[in-house]
Design an enzyme around this catalytic site. Sequence first.
Site, mmCIF file in Angstrom:
data_model
loop_
_atom_site.group_PDB
_atom_site.id
_atom_site.type_symbol
_atom_site.label_atom_id
_atom_site.label_comp_id
_atom_site.label_asym_id
_atom_site.label_seq_id
_atom_site.Cartn_x
_atom_site.Cartn_y
_atom_site.Cartn_z
ATOM 1 N N LYS A 56 0.838 -1.221 0.000
ATOM 2 C CA LYS A 56 0.000 0.000 0.000
ATOM 3 C C LYS A 56 0.859 1.252 0.000
ATOM 4 C CE LYS A 56 -2.676 -0.567 3.659
ATOM 5 N NZ LYS A 56 -3.830 -0.436 4.582
ATOM 6 N N LYS A 113 2.631 2.221 2.357
ATOM 7 C CA LYS A 113 2.465 2.844 3.668
ATOM 8 C C LYS A 113 3.538 2.296 4.596
ATOM 9 C CE LYS A 113 -1.915 4.549 5.022
ATOM 10 N NZ LYS A 113 -3.111 4.405 5.866
HETATM 11 N N1 C2G Z 1 -10.382 6.962 9.000
HETATM 12 C C1 C2G Z 1 -11.386 7.857 9.345
HETATM 13 N N2 C2G Z 1 -11.062 9.118 9.677
HETATM 14 C C2 C2G Z 1 -9.768 9.526 9.681
HETATM 15 C C3 C2G Z 1 -8.738 8.626 9.342
HETATM 16 C C4 C2G Z 1 -9.067 7.330 9.006
HETATM 17 O O1 C2G Z 1 -12.579 7.500 9.346
HETATM 18 N N3 C2G Z 1 -9.492 10.830 10.013
HETATM 19 C C5 C2G Z 1 -10.761 5.593 8.642
HETATM 20 C C6 C2G Z 1 -10.394 5.246 7.198
HETATM 21 O O2 C2G Z 1 -11.378 5.761 6.291
HETATM 22 C C7 C2G Z 1 -10.381 3.723 7.239
HETATM 23 C C8 C2G Z 1 -9.901 3.437 8.674
HETATM 24 O O3 C2G Z 1 -10.056 4.661 9.424
HETATM 25 O O4 C2G Z 1 -11.708 3.208 7.065
HETATM 26 C C9 C2G Z 1 -8.456 3.000 8.723
HETATM 27 O O5 C2G Z 1 -7.674 3.997 8.086
HETATM 28 P P1 C2G Z 1 -6.159 3.610 7.652
HETATM 29 O O6 C2G Z 1 -5.485 2.964 8.795
HETATM 30 O O7 C2G Z 1 -5.583 4.787 6.976
HETATM 31 O O8 C2G Z 1 -6.458 2.455 6.602
HETATM 32 P P2 C2G Z 1 -6.189 2.492 5.020
HETATM 33 O O9 C2G Z 1 -4.778 2.739 4.743
HETATM 34 O O10 C2G Z 1 -7.227 3.348 4.436
HETATM 35 O O11 C2G Z 1 -6.396 0.935 4.651
HETATM 36 O O12 C2G Z 1 -8.176 -2.816 2.416
HETATM 37 C C10 C2G Z 1 -8.444 -1.550 2.971
HETATM 38 C C11 C2G Z 1 -7.192 -0.885 3.452
HETATM 39 O O13 C2G Z 1 -6.444 -1.722 4.305
HETATM 40 C C12 C2G Z 1 -7.566 0.409 4.161
#
Ligand code: C2G
Length: 129
Positions: free
Chosen positions: A44, A46
């Site tokens: 990803k 990340k």
């Molecule tokens: N999130 C949120 N508000 C934020 C930050 C994050 O609602 N200010 C939510 C994201 O939309 C996501 C969840 O928290 O639903 C996890 O965010 P991340 O850890 O950034 O996950 P991500 O990299 O988006 O990975 O297969 C799906 C992926 O693994 C999602």
Amino acid sequence: MINVITYGTFDLIHRGHINILKRAKDQGDFLIVGLSTDEFNELKNKKSYYTYEERKFILESIKFVDLVIPENSWDQKVLDIKKFKINKFVMGDDWKGKFDFLINECQVLYLSRTENISTTKIKEDLKDF
Ligand code: C2G
């Protein structure tokens, strides 16, 4: 019994993560979190501060979370939904539309993201701390 699943990296846990986890749990009775492994994070593009084990330990201590499973690939969601008899798939709306292909397996819900907070923002803010 309504089973809910969501996925993510959940690094440096913050109120945005807690908000989505709470609202996902509010959608049912049992919440499973597919937690991105360190290897999947690389896919990803990340880089997380905490390792998978540390992030898993933290997530498992959150009262809304009932089970944490590893997320190793983009392709595991359908299998997870069948394996865990998932009724609802929940993600933040930054993913809106991206997982609509799951609609044949379960309900797909995109919930609003929490404003003004992100792991990236935390890292940036700490630079000037
Ligand atoms: N999130 C949120 N508000 C934020 C930050 C994050 O609602 N200010 C939510 C994201 O939309 C996501 C969840 O928290 O639903 C996890 O965010 P991340 O850890 O950034 O996950 P991500 O990299 O988006 O990975 O297969 C799906 C992926 O693994 C999602």
